[in-house]
Design an enzyme around this catalytic site. Structure first.
Site, mmCIF file in Angstrom:
data_model
loop_
_atom_site.group_PDB
_atom_site.id
_atom_site.type_symbol
_atom_site.label_atom_id
_atom_site.label_comp_id
_atom_site.label_asym_id
_atom_site.label_seq_id
_atom_site.Cartn_x
_atom_site.Cartn_y
_atom_site.Cartn_z
ATOM 1 N N THR A 5 0.829 -1.198 0.000
ATOM 2 C CA THR A 5 0.000 0.000 0.000
ATOM 3 C C THR A 5 0.870 1.258 0.000
ATOM 4 O O THR A 5 1.854 1.339 0.739
ATOM 5 C CB THR A 5 -0.915 0.002 1.235
ATOM 6 O OG1 THR A 5 -1.693 -1.198 1.226
ATOM 7 C CG2 THR A 5 -1.851 1.199 1.222
ATOM 8 N N ARG A 115 -38.656 1.650 -2.738
ATOM 9 C CA ARG A 115 -39.012 0.772 -3.858
ATOM 10 C C ARG A 115 -40.360 0.118 -3.592
ATOM 11 O O ARG A 115 -40.576 -0.510 -2.551
ATOM 12 C CB ARG A 115 -37.940 -0.310 -4.026
ATOM 13 C CG ARG A 115 -38.224 -1.289 -5.167
ATOM 14 C CD ARG A 115 -37.904 -0.651 -6.503
ATOM 15 N NE ARG A 115 -37.888 -1.635 -7.567
ATOM 16 C CZ ARG A 115 -38.891 -1.848 -8.428
ATOM 17 N NH1 ARG A 115 -40.008 -1.110 -8.347
ATOM 18 N NH2 ARG A 115 -38.777 -2.759 -9.360
ATOM 19 N N GLN A 183 -28.573 -7.600 -3.674
ATOM 20 C CA GLN A 183 -29.759 -8.415 -3.915
ATOM 21 C C GLN A 183 -31.036 -7.622 -3.640
ATOM 22 O O GLN A 183 -32.023 -7.721 -4.377
ATOM 23 C CB GLN A 183 -29.710 -9.664 -3.031
ATOM 24 C CG GLN A 183 -30.684 -10.758 -3.422
ATOM 25 C CD GLN A 183 -30.305 -11.448 -4.720
ATOM 26 O OE1 GLN A 183 -29.175 -11.301 -5.181
ATOM 27 N NE2 GLN A 183 -31.240 -12.159 -5.310
ATOM 28 N N GLY A 186 -31.725 -5.353 -6.366
ATOM 29 C CA GLY A 186 -32.034 -6.047 -7.616
ATOM 30 C C GLY A 186 -31.142 -5.590 -8.755
ATOM 31 O O GLY A 186 -29.929 -5.442 -8.608
ATOM 32 N N GLU A 210 -4.174 -8.540 5.365
ATOM 33 C CA GLU A 210 -3.770 -8.717 6.767
ATOM 34 C C GLU A 210 -4.016 -10.144 7.259
ATOM 35 O O GLU A 210 -4.302 -10.378 8.438
ATOM 36 C CB GLU A 210 -4.512 -7.727 7.684
ATOM 37 C CG GLU A 210 -4.208 -6.272 7.413
ATOM 38 C CD GLU A 210 -2.833 -5.842 7.910
ATOM 39 O OE1 GLU A 210 -2.249 -6.553 8.734
ATOM 40 O OE2 GLU A 210 -2.362 -4.786 7.464
ATOM 41 N N THR A 212 -5.634 -13.939 5.427
ATOM 42 C CA THR A 212 -6.925 -14.397 4.915
ATOM 43 C C THR A 212 -7.813 -14.917 6.042
ATOM 44 O O THR A 212 -7.350 -15.149 7.163
ATOM 45 C CB THR A 212 -6.719 -15.520 3.890
ATOM 46 O OG1 THR A 212 -6.109 -16.638 4.566
ATOM 47 C CG2 THR A 212 -5.834 -15.068 2.736
ATOM 48 N N GLU A 214 -8.859 -17.817 6.309
ATOM 49 C CA GLU A 214 -8.321 -19.118 6.710
ATOM 50 C C GLU A 214 -7.196 -18.954 7.738
ATOM 51 O O GLU A 214 -7.111 -19.704 8.721
ATOM 52 C CB GLU A 214 -7.808 -19.875 5.477
ATOM 53 C CG GLU A 214 -8.897 -20.345 4.520
ATOM 54 C CD GLU A 214 -9.469 -19.228 3.645
ATOM 55 O OE1 GLU A 214 -10.508 -19.451 2.997
ATOM 56 O OE2 GLU A 214 -8.869 -18.133 3.602
#
Length: 300
Positions: A5, A115, A183, A186, A210, A212, A214
């Protein structure tokens, strides 16, 4: 070194490097590099999926000679400094993820009130309410985890596990929340006329940078296992071997008992010799075997 960075703008860099492979982690030092050092250069700028406003580029180091004065701290503690930096950075990444998740939720909530479908705002439809309630709950939970880790850091208490938990949960919440925002909007969510598609692209980074998700799970598991081992060691010191049986001297209860970390908060009568020996020998594996096999007296 890739994915650095502000590589194009920084003039000073802190780099960890191996100086003695035979020493393992203690053979890693931290060094201060300056941009104009011979052999040190900035490579190509990365074209990223998200956070495109953040400069990210490669660093190239070829036969860079570093003066001894540029050594940062103790030469054997480079790995330690690096890991401490990661611990603190994970809280920051969690906070960034939280902000994006909150922004996506705010946009989705506002849109759901505007909406109209089937004669009413979509926020009045149960399926949209389910999405909004899950988003709100997970975001609030992530906020508590992040604030808790930050408080521990401010109090100078250990926070490696809590920082990893905050980063792991907040980053995954951010990606889920941004996907749900798309979602809810839409087709408009897929359009660049609305910001939520950008939020989704940017949120993905936080599951990677920083460490993952995992890696965070490995960090958390390692800390949890260390805590279990520490609890066993403490119990071993508190336990007293008496005529082949283990007694746990509990000041609050008249009857002696043994604290079993695997059944936190519960005690067993002090007549489990095998478990007692495992505790006194500080043998977590044997304790786990005994607990798994059910070779314990009836819990009280």
């Amino acid at each position: 070194k890739q994915f650095i960075t502000n590589a194009n703008y920084a003039s000073t860099f802190i780099v960890t490097a191996v100086y003695d492979k035979s020493k393992g982690p203690r053979g890693i030092g931290a060094f201060i590099l300056e941009k104009d050092m011979p052999g040190f250069s900035v490579g190509k700028k990365e074209s990223k999926l998200g956070l495109r406003g953040s400069d990210t580029a490669e660093l190239h180091m070829e036969d860079v000679r570093v003066p001894f004065d540029n050594l940062l701290g103790d030469i054997e503690n480079g790995f330690k400094y690096f890991m401490k930096t990661l611990d603190a950075g994970r809280i920051s990444i969690g906070a960034l993820a939280l902000g994006i998740a909150q922004g996506a939720f705010d946009k989705a909530l506002a849109y759901s009130q505007e909406r109209m479908q089937f004669g009413k705002p979509i926020c009045e439809h149960q399926m949209i309410q389910f999405k909004l309630s899950t988003m709100a709950t997970e975001i609030q939970a992530a906020r508590h985890l992040i604030y808790h880790a930050a408080r521990l850091k401010d109090r100078k208490e250990p926070y490696s596990k809590e920082g990893a938990m905050a980063k792991l949960f907040a980053s995954e919440v951010a990606y889920r929340a941004t996907k749900e925002a798309v979602q809810i909007l839409g087709a408009n969510g897929y359009s660049r006329e609305y910001p939520v598609e950008r939020y989704m692209r940017e949120a993905k980074l936080f599951e990677i940078v920083e460490g993952t998700s995992e890696i965070q799970r490995l960090v958390i598991a390692n800390q949890v296992l260390r805590e279990l081992a520490r609890d066993l060691q403490v119990n071993a010191h508190l336990a007293v071997l008496y005529e082949g049986e283990v007694l746990y001297l509990d000041r609050e209860e008249a009857a002696p008992s043994v604290v079993i970390p695997s059944v936190i908060g519960r005690r067993v009568p002090a007549h489990c010799t095998a478990l007692g020996k495992a505790l006194l020998a500080y043998n977590p594996g044997e304790v786990d075997r005994l607990v798994t096999a059910g070779e314990l007296p009836k819990l009280t």
